[in-house]
Write a protein that holds these residues in place. Structure first.
Motif, short mmCIF file in Angstrom:
data_model
loop_
_atom_site.label_atom_id
_atom_site.label_comp_id
_atom_site.label_asym_id
_atom_site.label_seq_id
_atom_site.Cartn_x
_atom_site.Cartn_y
_atom_site.Cartn_z
N SER A 23 -14.76 -54.43 4.85
CA SER A 23 -14.41 -54.00 3.49
C SER A 23 -15.67 -54.08 2.62
CB SER A 23 -13.29 -54.88 2.94
OG SER A 23 -12.82 -54.34 1.73
N TYR A 243 -14.88 -39.90 1.51
CA TYR A 243 -13.66 -40.13 0.72
C TYR A 243 -12.82 -38.87 0.76
CZ TYR A 243 -16.08 -44.23 -1.15
OH TYR A 243 -16.72 -45.44 -1.29
N GLU A 291 -18.59 -46.77 4.01
CA GLU A 291 -17.67 -46.49 2.89
C GLU A 291 -16.71 -45.41 3.35
OE1 GLU A 291 -19.11 -45.75 -1.10
OE2 GLU A 291 -20.83 -47.08 -0.77
N TRP A 292 -15.43 -45.71 3.32
CA TRP A 292 -14.42 -44.69 3.62
C TRP A 292 -13.13 -45.08 2.92
CZ3 TRP A 292 -9.74 -46.00 5.62
CH2 TRP A 292 -9.64 -47.24 6.25
N ASN A 293 -12.37 -44.09 2.53
CA ASN A 293 -11.04 -44.34 1.96
C ASN A 293 -10.45 -43.04 1.42
OD1 ASN A 293 -8.78 -45.80 1.29
ND2 ASN A 293 -9.80 -47.17 -0.15
N VAL A 332 -4.51 -43.24 5.56
CA VAL A 332 -5.41 -44.37 5.85
C VAL A 332 -5.19 -44.86 7.29
CG1 VAL A 332 -5.75 -46.84 5.32
CG2 VAL A 332 -5.93 -45.12 3.51
N LEU A 336 -8.14 -45.07 10.32
CA LEU A 336 -8.42 -46.22 11.20
C LEU A 336 -8.28 -45.81 12.67
CD1 LEU A 336 -6.66 -48.82 8.94
CD2 LEU A 336 -9.03 -49.02 9.70
N GLN A 351 -13.89 -50.26 4.56
CA GLN A 351 -13.04 -49.56 3.61
C GLN A 351 -13.56 -49.89 2.22
OE1 GLN A 351 -8.90 -50.74 3.09
NE2 GLN A 351 -8.31 -48.59 3.09
N PHE A 378 -4.13 -51.19 7.40
CA PHE A 378 -5.36 -51.96 7.60
C PHE A 378 -5.04 -53.35 8.15
CE2 PHE A 378 -9.00 -54.53 6.93
CZ PHE A 378 -10.10 -53.71 6.83
#
Ligand code: AHR
Length: 506
Positions: A23, A243, A291-293, A332, A336, A351, A378
């Motif tokens: 995270s 993103y 960074e991902w989300n 999400v 993953l 994340q 998650f």
């Protein structure tokens, strides 16, 4: 619809890299201040760490946390955040148009990370700064004692080195929005020289070079190629950021965005390996998807948008506090899955971010903390994805999407923990309307019992946009997935429309 998945003990991708469940804590909005840290909050400990937030972080289970940015790090002077708190300067943070009090800094983060039981991934400023400041920070953090910077750490209260193993060589320096942004040539050389100097101080560290800020960047591909042509020998990973959001109510395409994530990762692998081949390198550079989300970057006119914040200089304003719904949680889950499918090359993923700022955990100043919908996939994957990643053969009904054409209705990932004899199945049903009848052929894996089966889907009386909010914090969550059986070496289940499920077998 139907889906048939075949798994086999001999078809594996590799060991689960536990750093995939990372995270990110940036000095941005209310992630640090009134997020993880709020002195005076009824739940704060003596150091100001919110115990209610910490409990949720532990339940979420991130393994590694990136810090202190993000765009913030490209103008950050790390020395501002160490030493007596009353002497620390207040600064303007240009990245987020915010006043930074520096009440929270490196020592506080190290303490907090210990409490949260997470590894630290520390980013250095390669926007406004360079080799010397990065080198000094490694000496401050990791050198035992007897030198200027290591003794300053000891004077500041930390006798033992922090022993930070994982470092980011800056953040998103390909982006025109970045303070001190650079061309690929400029950055490639700077990354190479900074990496060398940091490893001279501590050869045991691992370094992440900045890759592309997203797949749409005009320099995507050539950036990675140029940077790695300079720095291949000196770095261990190249970063990726992505993103995603739903556009114009096109939920089907949004639910298929993991197709884009898969392709983005494949593209970066291809570029890394091209540089490896041309440079006759033997070592392998892997990927840090740091960074991902889901992030609603366009279409929202709420007060927490960056352009609204830019109207004045404030401390910890609300910034991008996206509220996540059922659809976001399913998406999400598929992200993953995508990371797990690429676990042979993607070794770290974070994340973005951990609390309040596009985050699975929300908190209110002086008030409660709660789990967003995206918390659940998650938490369950971080907890259950252990052992080896299985290579799946999926034969699924197709679903038409505007952006990605026909895609599998069922998206999945699975892991096998041989030691404990456990198989974990992670399953998304992307259809908005139809349940999917699923068969998982367990060829030779020998599991016979369903230990647990849970599903996140649209709650009764709700719709796909239902979310957990301060006044109704548990609307979206996991409920038992009924009717899962193992019959003749195959798992049978029915996945509800728009759902994400986790089935554990042993
Ligand atoms: O996570 C929010 C921001 O997104 C980060 O600061 C930056 O690196 C990215 O553009």
């Amino acid at each position: 619809t139907t889906a048939r998945i075949t798994i086999d003990r001999d078809f594996t991708i590799g060991d689960v890299p536990r750093r995939l469940f990372g995270s990110f804590v940036e000095h941005m909005g209310r992630c640090v201040y009134t997020g993880i840290y709020e002195p005076g909050h009824p739940q704060a400990d003596a150091r100001g760490f919110r115990k209610d937030v910490l409990a949720l972080v532990k339940e979420l289970g991130p393994t590694v946390v990136r810090y202190p940015g993000g765009n913030f790090v490209s103008g950050y002077l790390w020395e501002d955040g160490v030493g007596p708190v009353e002497k620390r300067p207040r600064r303007l943070d240009g990245a987020w148009h915010t006043i930074e009090s520096n009440a929270f800094g490196l020592h506080e983060f190290v303490e907090w990370a210990k409490e949260a039981d997470v590894e630290i991934m520390e980013a250095v400023n390669l926007g406004t700064r360079g080799v010397e400041e990065a080198r000094a920070l490694v000496e401050y953090a990791n050198h035992p004692s007897g030198t200027y910077w290591s003794d300053l750490r000891r004077t500041n209260g930390a006798a033992d080195p922090f022993d930070i193993k994982l470092w980011c060589l800056g953040n998103e320096l390909d982006g025109p929005w970045q303070i001190g942004g650079k061309t690929a040539q400029e950055y490639g050389r700077l990354a190479q020289e900074t990496a060398k100097a940091m490893k001279f101080v501590d050869p045991s560290i691992e370094l992440v070079a900045v890759g592309s800020s997203n797949r749409q960047m005009p320099t995507f591909g050539s950036w990675e190629h140029t940077v790695l042509t300079h720095a291949y020998d000196e770095v261990d990973y190249i970063s990726m950021h992505a993103y995603y959001q739903e556009h114009d109510g096109d939920a089907a395409s949004f639910l298929a965005e993991a197709v884009d994530m898969d392709a983005f990762i494949d593209g970066v692998i291809a570029t890394v390996d091209a540089v490896k081949a041309a440079g006759k390198h033997t070592k392998q550079v892997d990927i840090s998807f740091d960074e991902w989300n889901v992030w609603y970057q366009s279409g929202l006119e709420t007060e927490d948008q960056p352009h609204q914040v830019a109207k004045g200089w404030r401390e910890y304003p609300r910034l991008i506090e996206d509220t996540y719904n059922v659809t976001d949680a399913v998406v999400v889950g598929t992200f993953l899955h995508s990371l797990l499918r690429h676990g042979d090359r993607v070794k770290i993923a974070n994340q973005a971010q951990l609390v309040n700022v596009i985050a699975p955990i929300r908190s209110e100043q002086g008030g409660p903390a709660w789990r967003q919908s995206i918390f659940w996939p998650f938490a369950r994957i971080a907890s259950h994805a252990r052992g080896r990643i299985l290579r799946l053969a999926i034969d699924s009904t197709q679903m038409a999407t505007k952006r990605y054409g026909d895609v599998d209705v069922v998206d999945a990932a699975a892991t096998w923990d041989e030691e404990n004899g456990t198989i974990a199945l992670f399953l998304a049903n992307r259809s908005l309307t139809d349940a999917s009848d699923l068969t998982v052929d367990l060829r030779g894996l020998g599991a016979t019992t369903v230990r647990s089966a849970e599903v996140l889907t649209v709650p009764e009386g709700g719709d796909r946009l239902v979310a957990n909010v301060v006044d109704d914090q548990d609307r979206v969550g996991l409920t038992p997935l009924r009717g899962v059986d193992v019959v003749d070496g195959a798992v049978r289940a029915t996945l509800p429309p728009l759902s994400w499920s986790v089935v554990i077998l042993d």
